[in-house]
Structures are given as structure tokens and as C-alpha cells.
Design an enzyme around this catalytic site. Structure first.
Site, PDB file in Angstrom:
ATOM      1  N   GLU A 169       0.848  -1.200   0.000  1.00  0.00           N
ATOM      2  CA  GLU A 169       0.000   0.000   0.000  1.00  0.00           C
ATOM      3  C   GLU A 169       0.877   1.241   0.000  1.00  0.00           C
ATOM      4  O   GLU A 169       1.913   1.254   0.656  1.00  0.00           O
ATOM      5  CB  GLU A 169      -0.844   0.049   1.290  1.00  0.00           C
ATOM      6  CG  GLU A 169      -1.695  -1.158   1.530  1.00  0.00           C
ATOM      7  CD  GLU A 169      -2.296  -1.178   2.941  1.00  0.00           C
ATOM      8  OE1 GLU A 169      -1.920  -0.333   3.780  1.00  0.00           O
ATOM      9  OE2 GLU A 169      -3.140  -2.051   3.192  1.00  0.00           O
ATOM     10  N   LYS A 196       2.396   4.504   1.272  1.00  0.00           N
ATOM     11  CA  LYS A 196       2.495   5.024   2.633  1.00  0.00           C
ATOM     12  C   LYS A 196       2.150   6.510   2.577  1.00  0.00           C
ATOM     13  O   LYS A 196       2.918   7.318   2.074  1.00  0.00           O
ATOM     14  CB  LYS A 196       3.901   4.821   3.199  1.00  0.00           C
ATOM     15  CG  LYS A 196       4.011   5.238   4.640  1.00  0.00           C
ATOM     16  CD  LYS A 196       5.362   4.844   5.213  1.00  0.00           C
ATOM     17  CE  LYS A 196       5.434   5.102   6.704  1.00  0.00           C
ATOM     18  NZ  LYS A 196       5.279   6.505   7.061  1.00  0.00           N
ATOM     19  N   ASP A 213       1.608  10.231   3.573  1.00  0.00           N
ATOM     20  CA  ASP A 213       2.294  11.118   4.504  1.00  0.00           C
ATOM     21  C   ASP A 213       1.271  12.028   5.184  1.00  0.00           C
ATOM     22  O   ASP A 213       1.069  13.170   4.787  1.00  0.00           O
ATOM     23  CB  ASP A 213       3.350  11.939   3.759  1.00  0.00           C
ATOM     24  CG  ASP A 213       4.393  12.482   4.711  1.00  0.00           C
ATOM     25  OD1 ASP A 213       4.329  12.137   5.907  1.00  0.00           O
ATOM     26  OD2 ASP A 213       5.260  13.243   4.264  1.00  0.00           O
ATOM     27  N   TYR A 222      -6.757   1.759   6.285  1.00  0.00           N
ATOM     28  CA  TYR A 222      -5.800   0.704   5.921  1.00  0.00           C
ATOM     29  C   TYR A 222      -5.536  -0.308   7.037  1.00  0.00           C
ATOM     30  O   TYR A 222      -4.713  -1.200   6.878  1.00  0.00           O
ATOM     31  CB  TYR A 222      -4.479   1.306   5.436  1.00  0.00           C
ATOM     32  CG  TYR A 222      -3.839   2.285   6.414  1.00  0.00           C
ATOM     33  CD1 TYR A 222      -3.421   1.880   7.674  1.00  0.00           C
ATOM     34  CD2 TYR A 222      -3.638   3.613   6.053  1.00  0.00           C
ATOM     35  CE1 TYR A 222      -2.841   2.761   8.554  1.00  0.00           C
ATOM     36  CE2 TYR A 222      -3.055   4.514   6.934  1.00  0.00           C
ATOM     37  CZ  TYR A 222      -2.662   4.078   8.182  1.00  0.00           C
ATOM     38  OH  TYR A 222      -2.085   4.958   9.060  1.00  0.00           O
ATOM     39  N   CYS A 279      33.557  22.752  27.328  1.00  0.00           N
ATOM     40  CA  CYS A 279      32.122  22.814  27.093  1.00  0.00           C
ATOM     41  C   CYS A 279      31.710  24.274  26.894  1.00  0.00           C
ATOM     42  O   CYS A 279      32.036  25.115  27.731  1.00  0.00           O
ATOM     43  CB  CYS A 279      31.396  22.217  28.303  1.00  0.00           C
ATOM     44  SG  CYS A 279      29.620  22.543  28.304  1.00  0.00           S
ATOM     45  N   CYS A 283      29.344  25.390  30.189  1.00  0.00           N
ATOM     46  CA  CYS A 283      29.807  25.584  31.571  1.00  0.00           C
ATOM     47  C   CYS A 283      31.321  25.751  31.673  1.00  0.00           C
ATOM     48  O   CYS A 283      31.838  26.023  32.746  1.00  0.00           O
ATOM     49  CB  CYS A 283      29.343  24.431  32.453  1.00  0.00           C
ATOM     50  SG  CYS A 283      30.193  22.885  32.119  1.00  0.00           S
ATOM     51  N   CYS A 327      31.143  16.704  28.066  1.00  0.00           N
ATOM     52  CA  CYS A 327      31.405  17.702  29.090  1.00  0.00           C
ATOM     53  C   CYS A 327      31.505  16.969  30.425  1.00  0.00           C
ATOM     54  O   CYS A 327      30.695  16.104  30.724  1.00  0.00           O
ATOM     55  CB  CYS A 327      30.256  18.702  29.126  1.00  0.00           C
ATOM     56  SG  CYS A 327      30.198  19.662  30.629  1.00  0.00           S
ATOM     57  N   CYS A 369      26.514  21.552  34.926  1.00  0.00           N
ATOM     58  CA  CYS A 369      26.392  22.087  33.569  1.00  0.00           C
ATOM     59  C   CYS A 369      24.917  22.334  33.265  1.00  0.00           C
ATOM     60  O   CYS A 369      24.119  21.410  33.247  1.00  0.00           O
ATOM     61  CB  CYS A 369      26.996  21.118  32.561  1.00  0.00           C
ATOM     62  SG  CYS A 369      26.833  21.714  30.875  1.00  0.00           S
TER      63      CYS A 369
END
Ligand code: IVH
Length: 710
Positions: free
Chosen positions: A135, A137, A139, A247, A429, A432, A453, A459
Site C-alpha cells: 500500500e 504510505k 504522509d 488501511y 564545554c 559551563c 562535558c 552544567c
């Protein structure tokens, strides 16, 4: 002929109070037809022929009649179909059977594997045909329509698969959603599932109207359909043209057919719309042929499709195949290849994730691809950047498929600016300032791909991310507490860890300013939030575990742990006992089917950190964690740990495993002290010996079949 005075007044002129029951029925029927015609002209053709006042008068009369004769207020009545906005969001509907999603296949090889897997599972010889329904598909977004005695009584969105939203009123406005199913083989109860979608031409018209009205545009037909369906004002939904392809089905009191294909035929006889491009294929090759044809012709379709769904045709086989986690074994979605587009890398930023991983993200010149505008694409990690050698200022090919995060496929080297320098990953990082390091994997001795990190809970990125995950839909699911609120609570110091969320209401008295006076909040919204938080003071163990954000522990693994240990206390005790990575508790952990040593390691790492245990303990003081009860608790196999060994004759090993799990058993790969039964087929080997040594009950195949009620 006598005079006019003897002529009865026409029914339409009689006051409602004077109507006999038969007259009311007739008047109701006529008014309904009239109002429906006006609705159509107003909402669909945009060409009303009566004034609002005239329409309102008709509608009021209908309401009055129904008030006197409530039996006439059927779900089909216009009074039930187009109503005003229901107050405050949609109600929740728990699906009586979960709405599953589909596994994806991207290459033909994946599809052939799918077919081979099914053959293996069912033990089908190569000369036994495996009929497949293929079938398109669609959207769009899936919806469930519940029919009782042929009447449409309830409609829901998929939601998280278990609980969706009640969109009954909105679904009633779709022409493709019949209010009654016709035919004498309609089951007493049947829940029809399918896709709500918007056609391309209607999408274009809608966006043109949005632009005209100075309103925001929808990115693609799917978003437009979702936005239209989730309108609180039913009249808005009615004004947008939505369609529905049936379906699949959920709960059904009986089934009038024994193949998927025949079920689709029933659907269309009953008045539902099924996709005319679907095909019954004698085997997987024919299904692939349809895929190729649709892939070539999809641009010419009136609506968007993003692949082809293959389904095993025989329902008894579907039943036997069952499902894994969230998708059925008997179906798969074969996705079309992603669309690609060329654009420019305008920047490379670093994002810090919930677990501290630094992820480089390309900031792109916005470009349309796969139906949406893409402005960011993940570059995954530094090795990946180096491999593709993506640099600032590069022209790149970007792709996006379905809900997948946009990806940079390749750099167009010919267009590289001469001064472009290779990208260097920062050693600290960006949030932080802590060192960001690449850990060495103790097992492989190799460097991890991810740079992390080391700031942990200090953080902000990690703390906020952890909190966001904690309150997310599949975790604590606290309504009204999204990323924005978390960020602001975190910044204000009101919430630093998960348990603080449960102190918000109590802390409110001292908070300065109190929540209701903060920007974006008021008396009502603050009260609502506190109520939403209180509603989560009882929580399922699997959600609790998932909410902790342990590395590699998603929903499925959280559920495994919850079902294996039952209570939080038992889980914590077992994790403490297993910390040394040896002994009975550790053996038990790794014997859980689906939890290998790597996963076990991540789980134990988590529970070895004192600050994590502190978080869990603080939380446990605030909430009641419910005991996890295996499904089908009444079955003799509920909660039992079963190990299979040797060759079974009545069914294949994967099928036996699926059956056992469906009956609430846990299937382990090896025999341990926690094993309840070892099922020994022919030529059983060392596991049998181990079972005998450990004093575990050994069942023959026949005994197992009897116990499982097969
Ligand atoms: S069958 C258990 N058939 O795709 C079977 N789904 O990726 C569940 N979809 O959630 C779905 N067209 O929203 C099925 N012909 C089709 C479909 C289809 C579109 C959507 C559906 C589902 C998603 C899974």
C-alpha cells in the site's frame, strides 16, 4: 373543497412544542438535510446561499427538537458534528489496542530480509507463497475511528500509541469518514485505522489563503493536515479539506475476512475509502515492483506519499507474527530515498546534550528539502566532520527523509572558498566551561567518538536537558511544563533537579515573585501546573526508570527493567548488589533477554554515582512508584523466566519466544538461579544439564504447549 382554515399547517411552521413524535422525526430529517446542504456550501464550496441568521434559526430549531425528543440527537446529527470550540484542549482516549508504528526499510535488501525473517519465524518452506499487500504510505497522520453497531461513535489521534486525543467532533467533518457503515457484515464493534491527509492542491490553496490573511504558512501538507485536525474549533477543521484512507483496524468484535486484502474490500463496501493504488501481491518481488512504479510516479499523485507499506496478507499469520516493542513483525515501511538539496554552511555550533555529549551542528542557509525548510543539520561528532571534512563556508548536499534529522551528505569541494580552514572541536564545554573529553572505552581500549562535558549536574545544558527529558511525554509527562518553562525555572533557581519540580507548589509561598506573577503565568495557569504535577505523584516504574535518562535506556529497556525487578526498591537493591559486575545479581541482570553487558554496564555506571542515587532518593520521597505488573497477569506464565533450548517442532524459536512474552513471561538466553522453566526441545544441550544441576523445572515441548494453552 372546504376553506383554508381546515388545512393543517405545514410541519415546518409548527412550534416545536406542538409536534407529534412522527412529525418531529420528519422535521428532524428535513432540517438535517437542509443544514448539511448549507454546511457544504459554506465550508466546502465557500458559497453560502443563506444568511448566518437564517442558518442559525434552522440550527436552533433542530436543537429544540432534539431537546424535546432526545432520541433524535444521534451522533450523525449536525448538532453533534459542527459545534463550537470545546473548552481547554482535547480529551484523552486510551486505545483499546495500542496503535503501532512501522519498522522502516530503506533498501531492497532490507525488504528481502523482512520477507526472509517472516519465513523463518513462521517456518515456511520456500515453495510456500508469502502473499503481501503493498500500500502507498500516505504522509499524513494516523487516526482511529470507532464504530459501534455501524455508527461512528469516537475518533482519536494516535498520540503516543497508547493514549491519543479525542478528535471525534473534528473527524465528523470529513467526507471520507462515514457516520454509518453500510452492509450486513459490519462487526458490532470495529475500530478502523487509517491516515488523515491533505491533498497537494488543497494544501496550496490553504497556504495561499493563509498568506492572504497574513497568517503563518504550513511547511507541508502533513503539518497542514495535523494543524487542521487538531483545531479546537470544529468549524475550522470543517473548512479545511481533509481526507481519510482506511488501511488497518484495532479492536474488532469479529472479523468478516481472513486476509488483509479481503478486509480492505470489506472497508470499501462499508463506505470507507481505501487507496486504489494498493495491490495484492503473490510475493515480495511483486510488492517491490509496485514500489518502483510508485517511486517513479509519486510526484504525479494528488497527495504526498513517502514510501510503500508491505503487509503479510494472511491474518492468521499476522496473528502468529505479533509485534516487537512498537511495530508489528508482519509489516514494514519501505521508504523512498531522501530528497537532496545544495546549500551553504554559514556556521558550525556546538550543542551540549542531556548526557553531556558535544554535538557539532551545521547552521545552513535555509533551503527546502523533503517538504520542509532546513536550517540546521547535525554533524554528529568530530570524527564525522573530519571524515566529510565539512568547513565553514562550504557548499554541501543536505538530505532529509521523513522525520529523520537533516544530514549533510557531502561537501562540494569544487565550490570551497580558498581560505576555508578545517574545523577544530573545542576542548571545553561551551555552556559551563568544564573540560570536554573523549573517554577511552574500558572494554575496547578505543577512544569514544563522543566528546563529553565533565560538568555533570553543574552544567546547565545537561541539567536542563535532563529535566526536559524527565517531564517529556513518555517519561513523567507533566503537561504545561515544556522546555521553555524548565529553562526559566532553572534560570530562576526554582528547579535544579527533578525532585524540585514536586516542591514548586510548596515553595510558591516563599518564591519571590510567586509563579502567578511571573511572565507568562497567571493564577489559573499556575494552579493548572501544580495540578498537573500532583497528578504525577503516582507513576509507573517503567516511566520512572525511563525518566532518569540513563544512557542507552530508552522506553523498551526501561520496561524490561521494570518488569524484571517489579519495584523500585528491588531494582535499587539489585543494582547495588551487581555493582561489582559479578555474582548472582549481575548474572541476573545480564540474563534479562535484551540486556547485554554494554547496557548492563551503562545501567550500573548510573547507579554507582552517588549524585544519581541522591536524585533517585529525593524523587522517591516525592512520588509513589507503582509496582510493575507483567501483562496477562492471570496466565500461568506471567512473570516467569523461561529459557528455550533445543529444537521445537510445533513452532519456531522466535515464535515460541514471542508467544511466551505475550503471556507475560520473560525469555532469557541462559539458565540462572532466577529461571523458572527450561523448555527442552529435541537435541537440547548444555542448558539442559545446567537446568538439572540448578534444580530448575524442565518442560518437554508438549508440556510447554499445554502450559501456554496452545
Ligand atoms: S499500517 C500496525 N499502512 O505510517 C500497522 N500505516 O510509519 C500500522 N501510514 O503510524 C500502520 N500509510 O501513520 C499503515 N498504508 C499504510 C500507511 C501507514 C501511512 C503511517 C501511519 C503509521 C506510520 C508508520
Amino acid at each position: 373543497m372546504s376553506g383554508q382554515a381546515d388545512e393543517p399547517l405545514p410541519v415546518a411552521a409548527l412550534p416545536v412544542a406542538a409536534l407529534s413524535e412522527a412529525q418531529a422525526q420528519a422535521a428532524h430529517r428535513d432540517l438535517t438535510a437542509l443544514i448539511e446542504a448549507h454546511n457544504r456550501r459554506y465550508y466546502v464550496e465557500d458559497a453560502p446561499i443563506v444568511s448566518d441568521a437564517e442558518y442559525d434559526a434552522l440550527f436552533r430549531r433542530l436543537v429544540e427538537i432534539e431537546r424535546r425528543f432526545p432520541a433524535l440527537a444521534t451522533p450523525e446529527s449536525p448538532t453533534q458534528r459542527v459545534g463550537g470550540a470545546p473548552g481547554g484542549g482535547f480529551g484523552k482516549i486510551t486505545h483499546s489496542r495500542p496503535m503501532l508504528s512501522l519498522d522502516n526499510a530503506f533498501a531492497e535488501g532490507d525488504v528481502l530480509d523482512f520477507a526472509a525473517r517472516i519465513r523463518r519465524f513462521l517456518g515456511l518452506a520456500l515453495d510456500v507463497p508469502l502473499a503481501i499487500v503493498a500500500e502507498p504510505k500516505i504522509d499524513g497522520l494516523s487516526a482511529a475511528l470507532r464504530y459501534e453497531k455501524g455508527h461512528f461513535v469516537q475518533g482519536a489521534t494516535r498520540g503516543d500509541g497508547r493514549v491519543g486525543e479525542d478528535i471525534t467532533a473534528n473527524l465528523r467533518t470529513l467526507d471520507d469518514v462515514p457516520m454509518r457503515l453500510k452492509g450486513d457484515d459490519v462487526p458490532e464493534v470495529i475500530e478502523i485505522r487509517g491516515e488523515v491527509y491533505m491533498r497537494r492542491d488543497e494544501f496550496a490553496l490553504l497556504n495561499a489563503a493563509q498568506a492572504e490573511a497574513g497568517k503563518p504558512l504550513f511547511a507541508n501538507p502533513r503539518n497542514a493536515a495535523a494543524g487542521s485536525l487538531r483545531q479546537l474549533d470544529t468549524a475550522v477543521t470543517a473548512g479545511r479539506k481533509l481526507h481519510f484512507f482506511a488501511y488497518a483496524w484495532g479492536e474488532a468484535s469479529s472479523l468478516p475476512a481472513d486476509t488483509h486484502w479481503a478486509m480492505l474490500a470489506c472497508f470499501s463496501r462499508w463506505g470507507l475509502v481505501t487507496n486504489p493504488l494498493s495491490e495484492a501481491c503473490p510475493g515480495i518481488e511483486a510488492a517491490l515492483a509496485l514500489y518502483r512504479r510508485l517511486a517513479a510516479g509519486r510526484a504525479g499523485l494528488a497527495y504526498e506519499i513517502d514510501g510503500v507499506v508491505y503487509k503479510v496478507d494472511r491474518l492468521d499469520w499476522q496473528e502468529r507474527l505479533g509485534h516487537v516493542s512498537r511495530s508489528p513483525r508482519w509489516a514494514i515501511a519501505h521508504k523512498f530515498p531522501a530528497e537532496q538539496v545544495e546549500t551553504l554552511v554559514e556556521g558550525i555550533d556546538i550543542q551540549v546534550g542531556r548526557t553531556g555529549t558535544l554535538t557539532p551542528v551545521a547552521r545552513l542557509r535555509p533551503a527546502r528539502v523533503g517538504g520542509v525548510v532546513v536550517a540546521n543539520a547535525t554533524l554528529h561528532n568530530e570524527d564525522e566532520i573530519a571524515r566529510k571534512d565539512v568547513r565553514l563556508g562550504d557548499s554541501v548536499l543536505v538530505q532529509r527523509a521523513g522525520d529523520v534529522i537533516p544530514q549533510v551528505v557531502a561537501v562540494i569541494l569544487a565550490k570551497r572558498p580558498p581560505d576555508a580552514r578545517p574545523f577544530v572541536m573545542p576542548a571545553r564545554c561551551p555552556i559551563c566551561g568544564s573540560h570536554a573529553v573523549r573517554e577511552v572505552n574500558p572494554k575496547t581500549g578505543k577512544m569514544e567518538v563522543a566528546r563529553r562535558c565533565t560538568g555533570g549536574l553543574i552544567c546547565a545544558a545537561q541539567a536542563v536537558e535532563r529535566l526536559r527529558h524527565f517531564v517529556s511525554r513518555d517519561a513523567f509527562d507533566i503537561e504545561g511544563l515544556g522546555e521553555k518553562q524548565i529553562r526559566s525555572f532553572f534560570a530562576a533557581g526554582l528547579v535544579r533537579g527533578p525532585a524540585d519540580i514536586f516542591h514548586l507548589a510548596a515553595g510558591e509561598r516563599q518564591a519571590e515573585p510567586p509563579l502567578r506573577e511571573r511572565e507568562g503565568w497567571g493564577e489559573v495557569s499556575a494552579r493548572k501546573l501544580f495540578a498537573a504535577i500532583d497528578a504525577r505523584r503516582r507513576i509507573a516504574l517503567e516511566r520512572f526508570i525511563y525518566a532518569l535518562g540513563i544512557r542507552h535506556v530508552g522506553q523498551a529497556n526501561a520496561r524490561l527493567l521494570a518488569l524484571s525487578y517489579g519495584t523500585l526498591e528491588r531494582l535499587l537493591a539489585a543494582m547495588a548488589d551487581a555493582a561489582g559486575r559479578e555474582g548472582a545479581a549481575y548474572d541476573e541482570l545480564v540474563a534479562i533477554d535484551g540486556i547485554g553487558p554494554v547496557l548492563a554496564g551503562a545501567i550500573l555506571d548510573f547507579f554507582a554515582e552517588p549524585h544519581n542515587l541522591a536524585v533517585v532518593a529525593a524523587l522517591a520521597r516525592e512520588v509513589t512508584v507503582e509496582e510493575a505488573v507483567p501483562p496477562a497477569a492471570s496466565s500461568p506464565l506471567a512473570g516467569k523466566v523461561v529459557v528455550f533450548t533445543g529444537t521445537l517442532t510445533a513452532m519456531t524459536r522466535p515464535e515460541a519466544k514471542a508467544r511466551a512474552e505475550a503471556l507475560g513471561a520473560k525469555v532469557a538466553g541462559s539458565v540462572s538461579a532466577r529461571t523458572d522453566y527450561v523448555v527442552a526441545g529435541a537435541d537440547a544441550g548444555s542448558k539442559l544439564a545446567k537446568a538439572a544441576a540448578a534444580g530448575v523445572t524442565v518442560l518437554s515441548e508438549a508440556e510447554w504447549l499445554a502450559l501456554a494453552g496452545l
